[in-house]
Design a protein around this motif. Structure first.
Motif, short mmCIF file in Angstrom:
data_model
loop_
_atom_site.label_atom_id
_atom_site.label_comp_id
_atom_site.label_asym_id
_atom_site.label_seq_id
_atom_site.Cartn_x
_atom_site.Cartn_y
_atom_site.Cartn_z
N THR A 19 -3.84 -50.20 4.84
CA THR A 19 -3.53 -49.32 3.71
C THR A 19 -4.56 -49.52 2.60
OG1 THR A 19 -2.06 -50.96 2.72
CG2 THR A 19 -1.04 -49.34 4.18
N CYS A 20 -4.55 -48.60 1.68
CA CYS A 20 -5.48 -48.65 0.56
C CYS A 20 -5.21 -49.89 -0.29
CB CYS A 20 -5.29 -47.40 -0.29
SG CYS A 20 -6.30 -47.35 -1.77
N LEU A 21 -6.26 -50.58 -0.65
CA LEU A 21 -6.12 -51.81 -1.44
C LEU A 21 -5.64 -51.53 -2.87
CD1 LEU A 21 -9.35 -53.69 -0.31
CD2 LEU A 21 -6.99 -54.09 0.44
N GLY A 22 -5.93 -50.36 -3.37
CA GLY A 22 -5.56 -50.05 -4.74
C GLY A 22 -4.24 -49.31 -4.86
N LYS A 23 -3.47 -49.23 -3.78
CA LYS A 23 -2.23 -48.47 -3.80
C LYS A 23 -1.26 -48.96 -4.88
CE LYS A 23 1.04 -49.18 -0.75
NZ LYS A 23 1.87 -49.20 0.45
N GLU A 24 -1.02 -50.23 -4.96
CA GLU A 24 -0.07 -50.77 -5.94
C GLU A 24 -0.55 -50.55 -7.37
OE1 GLU A 24 2.99 -51.72 -5.32
OE2 GLU A 24 2.60 -51.24 -3.23
#
Length: 79
Positions: A19-24
């Protein structure tokens, strides 16, 4: 019981182990912006505007949602 992850609802972040690392961070920023907008502005639906759903796979409104946005005035508090 089926539990859906947010990643599967918003495809830009992908899903699974990569998943995208910057999602959170992105979700936190969206929450902060939404909270700031609701704190500083009053959002009210325009009287008389007809709200109808548009038949589609994605939930849209047929005529959009007309709203009036007004800046909230808070009294100054000095200590």
């Amino acid at each position: 019981m089926v539990v859906f992850d947010v990643a599967y609802k918003f495809m830009a972040f992908n899903a699974g182990p990569r998943t995208c690392l910057g999602k959170e961070v992105a979700f936190t920023q969206m929450k902060v912006v939404a909270a700031a907008m609701l704190w500083n502005f009053a959002v009210e639906a325009v009287p008389g505007h007809v709200v109808e759903p548009k038949l589609s796979i994605i939930l849209h409104m047929k005529n959009g949602l007309a709203v009036a946005v007004k800046r909230r005035n808070f009294p100054c508090v000095h200590g």
